[in-house]
Design an enzyme around this catalytic site. Structure first.
Site, mmCIF file in Angstrom:
data_model
loop_
_atom_site.group_PDB
_atom_site.id
_atom_site.type_symbol
_atom_site.label_atom_id
_atom_site.label_comp_id
_atom_site.label_asym_id
_atom_site.label_seq_id
_atom_site.Cartn_x
_atom_site.Cartn_y
_atom_site.Cartn_z
ATOM 1 N N CYS A 66 28.326 11.219 -9.957
ATOM 2 C CA CYS A 66 29.173 10.444 -9.226
ATOM 3 C C CYS A 66 29.741 9.096 -9.963
ATOM 4 C CB CYS A 66 28.408 10.030 -8.049
ATOM 5 S SG CYS A 66 26.707 9.487 -8.656
ATOM 6 N N HIS A 100 28.901 2.919 -6.020
ATOM 7 C CA HIS A 100 28.448 2.336 -7.565
ATOM 8 C C HIS A 100 29.508 1.323 -8.063
ATOM 9 C CE1 HIS A 100 25.758 5.312 -7.133
ATOM 10 N NE2 HIS A 100 26.080 6.482 -7.658
#
Length: 348
Positions: free
Chosen positions: A148, A241
Protein backbone atom coordinates in the site's frame (compact mmCIF):
# COMPACT_ATOMS: atom_id res chain seq x y z
CA UNK A 1 -20.93 -9.33 -16.64
CA UNK A 2 -17.88 -11.16 -15.32
CA UNK A 3 -18.55 -13.37 -12.31
CA UNK A 4 -16.01 -12.71 -9.55
CA UNK A 5 -15.28 -13.94 -6.05
CA UNK A 6 -13.59 -12.51 -2.98
CA UNK A 7 -11.13 -14.68 -1.05
CA UNK A 8 -10.89 -13.70 2.61
CA UNK A 9 -14.17 -11.81 2.36
CA UNK A 10 -14.68 -11.18 6.09
CA UNK A 11 -11.41 -9.29 6.73
CA UNK A 12 -10.82 -5.55 6.39
CA UNK A 13 -9.51 -5.68 2.82
CA UNK A 14 -12.13 -8.29 1.89
CA UNK A 15 -14.83 -5.90 3.09
CA UNK A 16 -13.30 -3.11 1.03
CA UNK A 17 -13.35 -5.37 -2.04
CA UNK A 18 -17.05 -6.00 -1.51
CA UNK A 19 -17.80 -2.30 -1.00
CA UNK A 20 -15.92 -1.25 -4.15
CA UNK A 21 -17.38 -4.06 -6.28
CA UNK A 22 -20.94 -3.20 -5.24
CA UNK A 23 -22.65 -1.76 -8.31
CA UNK A 24 -19.64 -2.38 -10.55
CA UNK A 25 -20.73 -2.23 -14.20
CA UNK A 26 -18.68 -5.24 -15.33
CA UNK A 27 -17.97 -7.39 -12.27
CA UNK A 28 -20.62 -9.29 -10.31
CA UNK A 29 -19.81 -10.97 -6.98
CA UNK A 30 -21.04 -14.54 -7.07
CA UNK A 31 -18.74 -16.17 -4.48
CA UNK A 32 -17.39 -15.21 -1.07
CA UNK A 33 -14.85 -17.32 0.79
CA UNK A 34 -13.49 -17.26 4.32
CA UNK A 35 -12.15 -19.62 6.97
CA UNK A 36 -13.85 -22.87 7.93
CA UNK A 37 -15.54 -21.23 10.94
CA UNK A 38 -17.39 -18.85 8.61
CA UNK A 39 -18.17 -21.30 5.81
CA UNK A 40 -21.84 -22.21 5.57
CA UNK A 41 -23.04 -18.97 7.13
CA UNK A 42 -24.78 -16.07 5.43
CA UNK A 43 -22.28 -13.29 4.85
CA UNK A 44 -24.06 -10.85 7.17
CA UNK A 45 -23.88 -13.45 9.95
CA UNK A 46 -20.24 -14.36 9.29
CA UNK A 47 -18.76 -10.86 9.13
CA UNK A 48 -18.16 -8.14 11.68
CA UNK A 49 -18.50 -5.17 9.31
CA UNK A 50 -16.02 -2.39 10.07
CA UNK A 51 -16.54 0.07 7.22
CA UNK A 52 -18.62 3.24 7.41
CA UNK A 53 -20.89 1.99 4.63
CA UNK A 54 -23.56 -0.70 5.02
CA UNK A 55 -23.11 -4.28 3.85
CA UNK A 56 -24.32 -4.28 0.23
CA UNK A 57 -27.71 -5.97 -0.09
CA UNK A 58 -26.51 -8.18 -2.93
CA UNK A 59 -24.13 -10.10 -0.62
CA UNK A 60 -25.96 -10.03 2.72
CA UNK A 61 -27.60 -13.42 2.23
CA UNK A 62 -24.84 -14.96 0.12
CA UNK A 63 -23.54 -18.14 1.75
CA UNK A 64 -19.83 -18.04 2.53
CA UNK A 65 -17.82 -21.06 1.32
CA UNK A 66 -14.45 -22.46 2.31
CA UNK A 67 -11.43 -20.98 0.53
CA UNK A 68 -10.99 -23.89 -1.83
CA UNK A 69 -11.27 -23.73 -5.63
CA UNK A 70 -13.57 -26.76 -5.63
CA UNK A 71 -16.11 -24.68 -3.68
CA UNK A 72 -16.05 -21.70 -6.06
CA UNK A 73 -18.13 -22.35 -9.16
CA UNK A 74 -18.52 -20.43 -12.45
CA UNK A 75 -16.16 -17.63 -11.44
CA UNK A 76 -13.63 -16.06 -13.83
CA UNK A 77 -11.68 -13.82 -11.43
CA UNK A 78 -11.11 -13.99 -7.69
CA UNK A 79 -9.83 -11.07 -5.62
CA UNK A 80 -7.50 -12.24 -2.89
CA UNK A 81 -7.47 -10.54 0.50
CA UNK A 82 -5.83 -13.55 2.12
CA UNK A 83 -3.03 -13.41 4.71
CA UNK A 84 0.37 -13.92 3.11
CA UNK A 85 1.05 -17.38 4.49
CA UNK A 86 -2.36 -18.65 3.33
CA UNK A 87 -2.15 -16.89 -0.04
CA UNK A 88 1.13 -18.63 -0.88
CA UNK A 89 -0.69 -21.99 -0.79
CA UNK A 90 -4.18 -21.13 -1.98
CA UNK A 91 -3.66 -18.61 -4.80
CA UNK A 92 -1.72 -21.07 -7.02
CA UNK A 93 -4.53 -23.59 -6.48
CA UNK A 94 -7.10 -21.14 -7.85
CA UNK A 95 -4.86 -20.25 -10.81
CA UNK A 96 -4.33 -23.95 -11.55
CA UNK A 97 -8.11 -24.40 -11.47
CA UNK A 98 -8.42 -21.90 -14.32
CA UNK A 99 -9.32 -18.71 -12.48
CA UNK A 100 -7.60 -15.36 -12.66
CA UNK A 101 -6.32 -14.24 -9.26
CA UNK A 102 -6.02 -10.50 -8.64
CA UNK A 103 -4.10 -10.52 -5.40
CA UNK A 104 -3.46 -7.94 -2.73
CA UNK A 105 -1.29 -10.39 -0.78
CA UNK A 106 2.52 -10.20 -0.83
CA UNK A 107 3.14 -13.95 -1.19
CA UNK A 108 3.68 -14.02 -4.96
CA UNK A 109 4.69 -10.41 -5.67
CA UNK A 110 8.36 -10.95 -6.38
CA UNK A 111 8.05 -14.25 -8.26
CA UNK A 112 9.83 -13.70 -11.60
CA UNK A 113 6.85 -14.77 -13.72
CA UNK A 114 4.12 -13.05 -11.66
CA UNK A 115 3.24 -9.49 -12.74
CA UNK A 116 3.53 -6.84 -10.01
CA UNK A 117 1.48 -4.04 -11.51
CA UNK A 118 0.21 -0.51 -11.05
CA UNK A 119 -1.85 0.00 -14.22
CA UNK A 120 -0.78 3.63 -14.72
CA UNK A 121 2.88 2.73 -14.22
CA UNK A 122 3.80 -0.62 -15.81
CA UNK A 123 0.88 -2.26 -17.65
CA UNK A 124 3.34 -3.93 -20.03
CA UNK A 125 4.39 -6.25 -17.18
CA UNK A 126 1.05 -8.03 -17.64
CA UNK A 127 2.68 -9.81 -20.57
CA UNK A 128 4.31 -12.02 -17.93
CA UNK A 129 0.96 -13.82 -17.63
CA UNK A 130 1.75 -15.75 -20.83
CA UNK A 131 5.12 -16.83 -19.41
CA UNK A 132 3.50 -17.74 -16.11
CA UNK A 133 0.96 -19.99 -17.77
CA UNK A 134 3.65 -21.73 -19.81
CA UNK A 135 5.99 -22.14 -16.85
CA UNK A 136 3.39 -23.44 -14.43
CA UNK A 137 0.90 -25.17 -16.71
CA UNK A 138 -1.98 -23.02 -15.49
CA UNK A 139 -5.10 -22.06 -17.39
CA UNK A 140 -5.60 -19.24 -14.90
CA UNK A 141 -3.08 -16.70 -13.65
CA UNK A 142 -1.95 -14.58 -10.71
CA UNK A 143 -1.39 -10.83 -10.94
CA UNK A 144 -0.43 -8.81 -7.88
CA UNK A 145 -0.53 -5.21 -6.76
CA UNK A 146 2.24 -3.75 -4.61
CA UNK A 147 2.36 -2.86 -0.95
CA UNK A 148 0.00 0.00 0.00
CA UNK A 149 2.74 2.50 0.79
CA UNK A 150 4.68 1.53 -2.35
CA UNK A 151 1.69 2.20 -4.61
CA UNK A 152 1.28 5.76 -3.38
CA UNK A 153 5.01 6.45 -3.69
CA UNK A 154 5.42 4.99 -7.17
CA UNK A 155 2.33 6.79 -8.49
CA UNK A 156 4.25 10.00 -7.83
CA UNK A 157 7.66 8.71 -8.92
CA UNK A 158 6.54 7.50 -12.35
CA UNK A 159 5.92 10.96 -13.90
CA UNK A 160 9.22 12.20 -12.47
CA UNK A 161 11.13 9.10 -13.54
CA UNK A 162 9.90 9.63 -17.10
CA UNK A 163 11.08 13.26 -17.26
CA UNK A 164 14.02 13.60 -14.87
CA UNK A 165 17.12 11.62 -13.91
CA UNK A 166 16.57 10.39 -10.35
CA UNK A 167 19.65 9.54 -8.34
CA UNK A 168 18.28 8.66 -4.91
CA UNK A 169 14.93 8.59 -3.14
CA UNK A 170 14.43 8.73 0.62
CA UNK A 171 10.92 8.22 1.99
CA UNK A 172 9.56 8.38 5.52
CA UNK A 173 6.03 7.05 5.96
CA UNK A 174 3.30 7.78 8.48
CA UNK A 175 0.97 4.82 8.00
CA UNK A 176 -2.62 4.40 9.12
CA UNK A 177 -3.66 1.66 11.51
CA UNK A 178 -6.11 0.12 9.02
CA UNK A 179 -3.08 -1.10 7.10
CA UNK A 180 -2.52 -3.65 9.86
CA UNK A 181 -6.13 -4.92 9.86
CA UNK A 182 -8.82 -4.33 12.46
CA UNK A 183 -7.02 -6.25 15.20
CA UNK A 184 -3.52 -5.43 13.99
CA UNK A 185 -2.54 -2.58 16.34
CA UNK A 186 -3.92 -2.57 19.92
CA UNK A 187 -5.44 0.77 20.88
CA UNK A 188 -3.19 1.09 23.93
CA UNK A 189 -0.16 0.75 21.64
CA UNK A 190 -1.11 3.50 19.20
CA UNK A 191 -3.23 6.12 21.03
CA UNK A 192 -1.05 9.06 22.11
CA UNK A 193 1.81 7.27 20.40
CA UNK A 194 3.78 6.54 17.24
CA UNK A 195 5.34 3.14 16.47
CA UNK A 196 8.60 3.61 14.49
CA UNK A 197 8.69 0.13 12.95
CA UNK A 198 6.44 -1.95 10.66
CA UNK A 199 7.84 -5.40 10.04
CA UNK A 200 8.91 -6.02 6.43
CA UNK A 201 7.49 -2.73 5.18
CA UNK A 202 10.73 -0.94 4.45
CA UNK A 203 12.14 -3.88 2.51
CA UNK A 204 8.96 -4.12 0.43
CA UNK A 205 9.04 -0.43 -0.45
CA UNK A 206 12.69 -0.53 -1.46
CA UNK A 207 12.47 -3.65 -3.66
CA UNK A 208 8.97 -3.21 -5.13
CA UNK A 209 9.58 0.41 -6.16
CA UNK A 210 12.57 -0.49 -8.31
CA UNK A 211 10.79 -3.53 -9.77
CA UNK A 212 7.74 -1.49 -10.79
CA UNK A 213 9.88 1.10 -12.56
CA UNK A 214 12.14 -1.53 -14.09
CA UNK A 215 12.66 -2.36 -17.76
CA UNK A 216 10.68 -5.31 -19.15
CA UNK A 217 12.10 -7.15 -22.17
CA UNK A 218 9.19 -9.52 -22.66
CA UNK A 219 10.71 -12.18 -20.42
CA UNK A 220 12.18 -10.59 -17.31
CA UNK A 221 12.16 -7.31 -15.39
CA UNK A 222 15.43 -5.48 -14.78
CA UNK A 223 14.93 -3.22 -11.73
CA UNK A 224 15.48 0.53 -11.99
CA UNK A 225 18.97 1.52 -10.87
CA UNK A 226 18.48 4.53 -8.58
CA UNK A 227 18.71 4.14 -4.80
CA UNK A 228 15.66 3.89 -2.54
CA UNK A 229 15.76 4.11 1.26
CA UNK A 230 12.58 3.85 3.35
CA UNK A 231 11.69 4.37 7.01
CA UNK A 232 8.17 3.26 7.96
CA UNK A 233 6.08 4.30 10.97
CA UNK A 234 2.59 3.55 12.32
CA UNK A 235 0.57 6.59 13.44
CA UNK A 236 -2.88 7.03 15.07
CA UNK A 237 -4.76 7.69 11.81
CA UNK A 238 -7.54 5.33 10.70
CA UNK A 239 -7.16 5.51 6.90
CA UNK A 240 -4.61 7.19 4.65
CA UNK A 241 -0.86 6.77 4.44
CA UNK A 242 1.18 10.00 4.44
CA UNK A 243 4.74 9.93 3.09
CA UNK A 244 7.49 12.55 3.17
CA UNK A 245 9.70 12.17 0.09
CA UNK A 246 13.21 13.54 -0.39
CA UNK A 247 14.74 13.05 -3.84
CA UNK A 248 18.18 13.78 -5.30
CA UNK A 249 18.25 14.56 -9.03
CA UNK A 250 21.17 14.21 -11.43
CA UNK A 251 20.61 17.76 -12.73
CA UNK A 252 18.94 20.98 -11.64
CA UNK A 253 15.19 21.32 -12.18
CA UNK A 254 12.34 23.81 -11.87
CA UNK A 255 9.68 23.16 -9.24
CA UNK A 256 6.93 24.17 -11.66
CA UNK A 257 8.16 21.52 -14.11
CA UNK A 258 7.83 18.92 -11.35
CA UNK A 259 4.29 20.05 -10.55
CA UNK A 260 3.35 19.96 -14.22
CA UNK A 261 4.74 16.43 -14.51
CA UNK A 262 2.43 15.41 -11.67
CA UNK A 263 -0.58 17.25 -13.11
CA UNK A 264 -0.14 15.93 -16.65
CA UNK A 265 0.44 12.32 -15.67
CA UNK A 266 -2.00 9.92 -17.30
CA UNK A 267 -1.75 6.19 -17.84
CA UNK A 268 -3.44 3.47 -19.81
CA UNK A 269 -6.41 3.25 -17.38
CA UNK A 270 -7.23 6.91 -18.02
CA UNK A 271 -6.92 6.47 -21.79
CA UNK A 272 -9.24 3.46 -21.67
CA UNK A 273 -11.66 5.13 -19.27
CA UNK A 274 -11.64 2.20 -16.85
CA UNK A 275 -14.39 2.34 -14.23
CA UNK A 276 -12.15 2.50 -11.15
CA UNK A 277 -9.46 4.71 -12.66
CA UNK A 278 -9.10 8.25 -11.28
CA UNK A 279 -9.37 10.86 -14.00
CA UNK A 280 -6.33 12.57 -12.50
CA UNK A 281 -4.01 10.03 -10.83
CA UNK A 282 -1.88 12.63 -9.00
CA UNK A 283 -3.50 15.73 -7.50
CA UNK A 284 -1.28 18.71 -6.63
CA UNK A 285 -2.29 20.88 -3.65
CA UNK A 286 -0.76 24.33 -3.23
CA UNK A 287 -1.73 24.93 0.42
CA UNK A 288 1.09 24.71 2.94
CA UNK A 289 -0.91 22.38 5.20
CA UNK A 290 -2.07 19.80 2.63
CA UNK A 291 -2.41 16.92 2.04
CA UNK A 292 -4.11 15.69 5.22
CA UNK A 293 -5.69 12.24 5.70
CA UNK A 294 -9.15 13.41 6.77
CA UNK A 295 -9.41 15.96 3.98
CA UNK A 296 -7.72 14.23 1.06
CA UNK A 297 -7.82 10.43 1.39
CA UNK A 298 -11.11 10.07 -0.54
CA UNK A 299 -10.05 12.27 -3.46
CA UNK A 300 -11.22 10.71 -6.73
CA UNK A 301 -13.07 8.00 -4.73
CA UNK A 302 -9.85 7.20 -2.91
CA UNK A 303 -8.05 6.17 -6.11
CA UNK A 304 -5.87 9.26 -6.61
CA UNK A 305 -2.71 10.22 -4.75
CA UNK A 306 -2.47 13.78 -3.45
CA UNK A 307 0.84 15.64 -3.24
CA UNK A 308 1.71 18.91 -1.57
CA UNK A 309 4.59 21.01 -0.26
CA UNK A 310 6.47 20.47 -3.52
CA UNK A 311 9.70 22.40 -3.13
CA UNK A 312 13.44 22.45 -3.61
CA UNK A 313 15.67 21.65 -0.68
CA UNK A 314 17.51 24.70 0.66
CA UNK A 315 20.54 22.74 1.85
CA UNK A 316 21.21 20.03 -0.73
CA UNK A 317 21.51 21.13 -4.38
CA UNK A 318 19.41 19.45 -7.07
CA UNK A 319 17.12 17.97 -4.42
CA UNK A 320 13.32 17.85 -4.30
CA UNK A 321 10.97 17.47 -1.34
CA UNK A 322 7.23 16.78 -1.23
CA UNK A 323 4.53 15.12 0.87
CA UNK A 324 2.05 12.60 -0.54
CA UNK A 325 -1.10 10.94 0.71
CA UNK A 326 -2.85 7.81 -0.55
CA UNK A 327 -5.83 5.84 0.75
CA UNK A 328 -4.20 2.61 1.87
CA UNK A 329 -7.20 0.25 1.69
CA UNK A 330 -8.64 1.74 -1.52
CA UNK A 331 -5.83 2.76 -3.89
CA UNK A 332 -3.32 0.84 -1.80
CA UNK A 333 -5.20 -2.45 -1.61
CA UNK A 334 -8.66 -3.48 -2.87
CA UNK A 335 -9.02 -0.69 -5.42
CA UNK A 336 -5.60 -1.50 -6.87
CA UNK A 337 -6.51 -5.15 -7.42
CA UNK A 338 -9.84 -4.23 -8.98
CA UNK A 339 -8.16 -1.79 -11.37
CA UNK A 340 -5.67 -4.53 -12.33
CA UNK A 341 -8.58 -6.85 -13.11
CA UNK A 342 -10.39 -4.16 -15.11
CA UNK A 343 -7.29 -3.61 -17.23
CA UNK A 344 -6.79 -7.34 -17.82
CA UNK A 345 -10.46 -7.72 -18.74
CA UNK A 346 -10.11 -4.87 -21.23
CA UNK A 347 -6.88 -5.80 -23.01
CA UNK A 348 -6.53 -9.58 -22.76
Amino acid sequence: MVNVGVLGATGMVGQRFIELLSGHPKFKITALTASARSAGKRYQDAVTWHLDSQIPEAVQDMVVVDTDPSQVKDVEIVFSALPTEHAAIVEPQFAAAGMGVASNASAMRMEPDVPLVIPEVNPEHLELIDNQRKNRGWDGFIVTNPNCSTIALVMTLKPLYDEFDIQRVYVSTMQAVSGAGYNGVPSMAILDNLVPFIGGEEEKMESETLHLLGDFDGETVTPASFGVSASCHRVPVVDGHTEAVFMEMEEDFAVEDVKNAFRNFKGLPQKLGLYSAPSTPVIVREEDNRPQPRMDRLTQRGMAVTVGRVRKDDVFPQSLKYVLLGHNTVRGAAGASILNAELINEIM
